[in-house]
Design a protein around this motif. Structure first.
Motif, PDB file in Angstrom:
ATOM      1  N   GLY A 120     -16.108 -44.602   1.278  1.00 42.95           N
ATOM      2  CA  GLY A 120     -17.458 -44.270   0.832  1.00 42.95           C
ATOM      3  C   GLY A 120     -18.408 -43.977   1.966  1.00 42.95           C
ATOM      4  N   ILE A 121     -17.919 -43.676   3.157  1.00 40.95           N
ATOM      5  CA  ILE A 121     -18.794 -43.368   4.286  1.00 40.95           C
ATOM      6  C   ILE A 121     -19.547 -42.069   4.004  1.00 40.95           C
ATOM      7  CG2 ILE A 121     -17.080 -42.085   5.611  1.00 40.95           C
ATOM      8  CD1 ILE A 121     -18.203 -43.386   8.136  1.00 40.95           C
ATOM      9  N   THR A 122     -20.770 -42.063   4.339  1.00 39.36           N
ATOM     10  CA  THR A 122     -21.587 -40.861   4.110  1.00 39.36           C
ATOM     11  C   THR A 122     -21.424 -39.899   5.275  1.00 39.36           C
ATOM     12  OG1 THR A 122     -23.535 -41.708   5.236  1.00 39.36           O
ATOM     13  CG2 THR A 122     -23.326 -42.227   2.875  1.00 39.36           C
ATOM     14  N   THR A 123     -21.789 -38.683   5.041  1.00 39.93           N
ATOM     15  CA  THR A 123     -21.740 -37.653   6.076  1.00 39.93           C
ATOM     16  C   THR A 123     -22.625 -38.043   7.248  1.00 39.93           C
ATOM     17  OG1 THR A 123     -21.432 -36.037   4.312  1.00 39.93           O
ATOM     18  CG2 THR A 123     -21.990 -35.172   6.462  1.00 39.93           C
ATOM     19  N   THR A 124     -23.769 -38.606   6.967  1.00 32.49           N
ATOM     20  CA  THR A 124     -24.710 -39.014   8.009  1.00 32.49           C
ATOM     21  C   THR A 124     -24.100 -40.107   8.885  1.00 32.49           C
ATOM     22  OG1 THR A 124     -26.501 -38.492   6.491  1.00 32.49           O
ATOM     23  CG2 THR A 124     -27.072 -39.790   8.420  1.00 32.49           C
ATOM     24  N   GLU A 125     -23.469 -41.100   8.250  1.00 33.70           N
ATOM     25  CA  GLU A 125     -22.844 -42.187   9.011  1.00 33.70           C
ATOM     26  C   GLU A 125     -21.686 -41.644   9.867  1.00 33.70           C
ATOM     27  OE1 GLU A 125     -23.229 -46.134   6.253  1.00 33.70           O
ATOM     28  OE2 GLU A 125     -22.016 -44.470   5.480  1.00 33.70           O
ATOM     29  N   PHE A 126     -20.917 -40.764   9.273  1.00 33.07           N
ATOM     30  CA  PHE A 126     -19.794 -40.187   9.999  1.00 33.07           C
ATOM     31  C   PHE A 126     -20.294 -39.381  11.198  1.00 33.07           C
ATOM     32  CE2 PHE A 126     -16.570 -36.962  10.881  1.00 33.07           C
ATOM     33  CZ  PHE A 126     -15.431 -37.748  10.970  1.00 33.07           C
ATOM     34  N   GLU A 127     -21.352 -38.621  10.999  1.00 34.08           N
ATOM     35  CA  GLU A 127     -21.947 -37.824  12.068  1.00 34.08           C
ATOM     36  C   GLU A 127     -22.457 -38.716  13.203  1.00 34.08           C
ATOM     37  OE1 GLU A 127     -25.638 -34.734  12.476  1.00 34.08           O
ATOM     38  OE2 GLU A 127     -24.467 -34.641  10.597  1.00 34.08           O
ATOM     39  N   ARG A 128     -23.053 -39.846  12.844  1.00 32.98           N
ATOM     40  CA  ARG A 128     -23.545 -40.792  13.841  1.00 32.98           C
ATOM     41  C   ARG A 128     -22.391 -41.330  14.680  1.00 32.98           C
ATOM     42  NH1 ARG A 128     -23.445 -45.886  13.815  1.00 32.98           N
ATOM     43  NH2 ARG A 128     -23.098 -46.151  11.599  1.00 32.98           N
ATOM     44  N   ILE A 129     -21.304 -41.694  14.025  1.00 30.23           N
ATOM     45  CA  ILE A 129     -20.113 -42.201  14.727  1.00 30.23           C
ATOM     46  C   ILE A 129     -19.542 -41.112  15.631  1.00 30.23           C
ATOM     47  CG2 ILE A 129     -17.731 -43.010  14.407  1.00 30.23           C
ATOM     48  CD1 ILE A 129     -18.771 -44.259  11.721  1.00 30.23           C
ATOM     49  N   PHE A 130     -19.473 -39.911  15.112  1.00 24.34           N
ATOM     50  CA  PHE A 130     -18.956 -38.766  15.877  1.00 24.34           C
ATOM     51  C   PHE A 130     -19.779 -38.552  17.147  1.00 24.34           C
ATOM     52  CE2 PHE A 130     -18.890 -34.255  16.962  1.00 24.34           C
ATOM     53  CZ  PHE A 130     -17.530 -33.986  16.996  1.00 24.34           C
ATOM     54  N   LYS A 131     -21.102 -38.499  16.998  1.00 23.91           N
ATOM     55  CA  LYS A 131     -21.983 -38.258  18.149  1.00 23.91           C
ATOM     56  C   LYS A 131     -21.918 -39.387  19.165  1.00 23.91           C
ATOM     57  CE  LYS A 131     -25.278 -35.165  15.924  1.00 23.91           C
ATOM     58  NZ  LYS A 131     -26.634 -34.988  15.426  1.00 23.91           N
ATOM     59  N   ALA A 132     -21.783 -40.607  18.693  1.00 22.47           N
ATOM     60  CA  ALA A 132     -21.758 -41.759  19.590  1.00 22.47           C
ATOM     61  C   ALA A 132     -20.461 -41.838  20.394  1.00 22.47           C
ATOM     62  CB  ALA A 132     -21.945 -43.045  18.785  1.00 22.47           C
ATOM     63  N   HIS A 133     -19.357 -41.343  19.825  1.00 21.98           N
ATOM     64  CA  HIS A 133     -18.049 -41.547  20.468  1.00 21.98           C
ATOM     65  C   HIS A 133     -17.393 -40.283  21.014  1.00 21.98           C
ATOM     66  CE1 HIS A 133     -17.726 -45.765  19.335  1.00 21.98           C
ATOM     67  NE2 HIS A 133     -18.252 -45.425  18.171  1.00 21.98           N
ATOM     68  N   PHE A 134     -17.872 -39.126  20.628  1.00 21.14           N
ATOM     69  CA  PHE A 134     -17.161 -37.898  21.012  1.00 21.14           C
ATOM     70  C   PHE A 134     -17.031 -37.726  22.530  1.00 21.14           C
ATOM     71  CE2 PHE A 134     -16.608 -33.485  22.115  1.00 21.14           C
ATOM     72  CZ  PHE A 134     -15.507 -33.147  21.329  1.00 21.14           C
ATOM     73  N   LYS A 135     -18.121 -37.802  23.266  1.00 25.34           N
ATOM     74  CA  LYS A 135     -18.079 -37.554  24.717  1.00 25.34           C
ATOM     75  C   LYS A 135     -17.168 -38.535  25.466  1.00 25.34           C
ATOM     76  CE  LYS A 135     -22.270 -34.921  25.443  1.00 25.34           C
ATOM     77  NZ  LYS A 135     -23.574 -34.833  26.084  1.00 25.34           N
ATOM     78  N   PRO A 136     -17.302 -39.849  25.212  1.00 28.47           N
ATOM     79  CA  PRO A 136     -16.400 -40.763  25.928  1.00 28.47           C
ATOM     80  C   PRO A 136     -14.924 -40.563  25.531  1.00 28.47           C
ATOM     81  CG  PRO A 136     -18.084 -41.999  24.698  1.00 28.47           C
ATOM     82  CD  PRO A 136     -18.315 -40.555  24.458  1.00 28.47           C
ATOM     83  N   LEU A 137     -14.691 -40.254  24.262  1.00 27.79           N
ATOM     84  CA  LEU A 137     -13.314 -40.007  23.821  1.00 27.79           C
ATOM     85  C   LEU A 137     -12.765 -38.727  24.463  1.00 27.79           C
ATOM     86  CD1 LEU A 137     -13.577 -40.940  20.030  1.00 27.79           C
ATOM     87  CD2 LEU A 137     -12.321 -42.193  21.806  1.00 27.79           C
ATOM     88  N   HIS A 138     -13.622 -37.729  24.580  1.00 28.85           N
ATOM     89  CA  HIS A 138     -13.220 -36.471  25.218  1.00 28.85           C
ATOM     90  C   HIS A 138     -12.874 -36.725  26.689  1.00 28.85           C
ATOM     91  CE1 HIS A 138     -14.036 -32.571  27.285  1.00 28.85           C
ATOM     92  NE2 HIS A 138     -13.207 -32.171  26.337  1.00 28.85           N
ATOM     93  N   ALA A 139     -13.676 -37.487  27.377  1.00 27.80           N
ATOM     94  CA  ALA A 139     -13.409 -37.813  28.784  1.00 27.80           C
ATOM     95  C   ALA A 139     -12.084 -38.575  28.912  1.00 27.80           C
ATOM     96  CB  ALA A 139     -14.561 -38.641  29.361  1.00 27.80           C
ATOM     97  N   TYR A 140     -11.851 -39.496  27.980  1.00 28.05           N
ATOM     98  CA  TYR A 140     -10.594 -40.264  27.968  1.00 28.05           C
ATOM     99  C   TYR A 140      -9.402 -39.329  27.737  1.00 28.05           C
ATOM    100  CZ  TYR A 140      -7.074 -43.604  26.346  1.00 28.05           C
ATOM    101  OH  TYR A 140      -5.932 -44.336  26.179  1.00 28.05           O
ATOM    102  N   ALA A 141      -9.515 -38.443  26.779  1.00 27.07           N
ATOM    103  CA  ALA A 141      -8.429 -37.501  26.481  1.00 27.07           C
ATOM    104  C   ALA A 141      -8.172 -36.581  27.676  1.00 27.07           C
ATOM    105  CB  ALA A 141      -8.759 -36.685  25.231  1.00 27.07           C
ATOM    106  N   CYS A 142      -9.228 -36.221  28.390  1.00 27.49           N
ATOM    107  CA  CYS A 142      -9.076 -35.374  29.593  1.00 27.49           C
ATOM    108  C   CYS A 142      -8.256 -36.081  30.668  1.00 27.49           C
ATOM    109  CB  CYS A 142     -10.436 -34.995  30.157  1.00 27.49           C
ATOM    110  SG  CYS A 142     -11.242 -33.637  29.292  1.00 27.49           S
ATOM    111  N   THR A 143      -8.421 -37.393  30.781  1.00 27.07           N
ATOM    112  CA  THR A 143      -7.642 -38.128  31.790  1.00 27.07           C
ATOM    113  C   THR A 143      -6.155 -38.123  31.433  1.00 27.07           C
ATOM    114  OG1 THR A 143      -7.904 -40.295  30.724  1.00 27.07           O
ATOM    115  CG2 THR A 143      -9.573 -39.658  32.366  1.00 27.07           C
ATOM    116  N   ILE A 144      -5.849 -38.035  30.167  1.00 26.52           N
ATOM    117  CA  ILE A 144      -4.443 -38.018  29.732  1.00 26.52           C
ATOM    118  C   ILE A 144      -3.867 -36.609  29.824  1.00 26.52           C
ATOM    119  CG2 ILE A 144      -2.872 -38.413  27.777  1.00 26.52           C
ATOM    120  CD1 ILE A 144      -4.917 -40.535  26.784  1.00 26.52           C
ATOM    121  N   LEU A 145      -4.612 -35.629  29.334  1.00 26.89           N
ATOM    122  CA  LEU A 145      -4.097 -34.266  29.205  1.00 26.89           C
ATOM    123  C   LEU A 145      -4.421 -33.349  30.380  1.00 26.89           C
ATOM    124  CD1 LEU A 145      -4.983 -33.767  25.450  1.00 26.89           C
ATOM    125  CD2 LEU A 145      -2.734 -34.305  26.418  1.00 26.89           C
ATOM    126  N   ARG A 146      -5.495 -33.671  31.112  1.00 23.41           N
ATOM    127  CA  ARG A 146      -5.931 -32.875  32.260  1.00 23.41           C
ATOM    128  C   ARG A 146      -6.289 -31.426  31.880  1.00 23.41           C
ATOM    129  NH1 ARG A 146      -5.641 -36.992  35.115  1.00 23.41           N
ATOM    130  NH2 ARG A 146      -3.850 -37.953  36.052  1.00 23.41           N
TER     131      ARG A 146
END
Length: 186
Positions: A7-33
Motif C-alpha cells: 500500500g505504499i503511495t507514489t509519494t512515499e516511494f518517490e521520497r525513498i527513491f530520492k533519498a537512496h538513489f545517489k548513494p546506491l548509484h555510487a555503490y553500484a559504480c564501485t562494483i561495476l566501474r
C-alpha cells in the motif's frame, strides 16, 4: 527506517527513491566501474520493488534492503556478462575452426585432384616407379628387384618423376609447405 511496501503511495516511494538513489548509484559504480550500467542496476532494483510492492516485506532497514538488492543485481549482471563473453568466445572459436577445417578440406581435394592429374602426365614406367616409392614406400633396391631394372635406372626415373611432379604442382607447393608446417606445430 523500516518500509512496509504494501500500500505504499507514489509519494512515499518517490521520497525513498530520492533519498537512496545517489548513494546506491555510487555503490553500484564501485562494483561495476561503469556509471551507465550502475544507474541501470539501481533503477532495476527500484523498478522491481515497485512492481512487487504488494509481495515485498522488508524486515530490516530500507537502506540495508536496498544495498543488498543493488549488490545482488550487480552480481547477477556481472555473471550474465561472463556467460555472454564465454558464449561469444566459444562461438567465435567454433566458427573459426569450422571455417579453417572446410578450407583445408577444399585445398586438400584440389591438391589430391592435381596430384592425380600430375601422375597421369608421367610416362608409364616413371609413374609405376614413383607410385611404388611414394605410395608403397619401397626402397629403390626393392623397386629395382621387382621390376628387374637397375637401381641407377630407378634413381633416374624417380628424378624425372619428381621434376615433372614439381612442375605440375608448382602453384600448390606453398600450400603444401604451409600445411606441413601447421601439422608439425599441431
Amino acid at each position: 527506517m523500516e518500509i512496509n511496501t504494501t500500500g505504499i503511495t507514489t509519494t512515499e516511494f518517490e521520497r525513498i527513491f530520492k533519498a537512496h538513489f545517489k548513494p546506491l548509484h555510487a555503490y553500484a559504480c564501485t562494483i561495476l566501474r561503469e556509471e551507465a550500467i550502475a544507474e541501470e542496476m539501481v533503477q532495476q532494483v527500484f523498478y522491481k520493488l515497485w512492481e512487487k510492492r504488494e509481495q515485498v516485506i522488508i524486515n530490516q532497514s530500507a537502506s540495508a534492503y536496498l544495498y543488498r538488492s543493488v549488490y545482488n543485481e550487480c552480481l547477477n549482471y556481472l555473471k550474465h556478462q561472463k556467460v555472454k563473453q564465454a558464449h561469444q568466445q566459444h562461438t567465435r572459436h567454433t566458427t573459426e575452426e569450422a571455417s579453417e577445417h572446410a578450407s583445408k578440406k577444399i585445398i586438400a581435394k584440389e591438391l589430391e585432384a592435381k596430384i592425380a592429374d600430375a601422375l597421369t602426365q608421367l610416362p608409364e614406367q616413371c609413374r609405376t616407379i614413383f607410385q611404388m616409392s611414394r605410395f608403397e614406400e619401397l626402397k629403390y633396391r626393392e623397386i629395382a628387384q621387382r621390376l628387374n631394372l637397375s637401381v641407377k635406372t630407378i634413381e633416374n626415373q624417380m628424378g624425372k618423376a619428381l621434376k615433372i611432379m614439381r612442375m605440375q604442382l608448382a602453384e600448390y607447393l606453398p600450400l603444401v609447405l604451409v600445411g606441413l608446417l601447421h601439422l608439425l606445430h599441431s
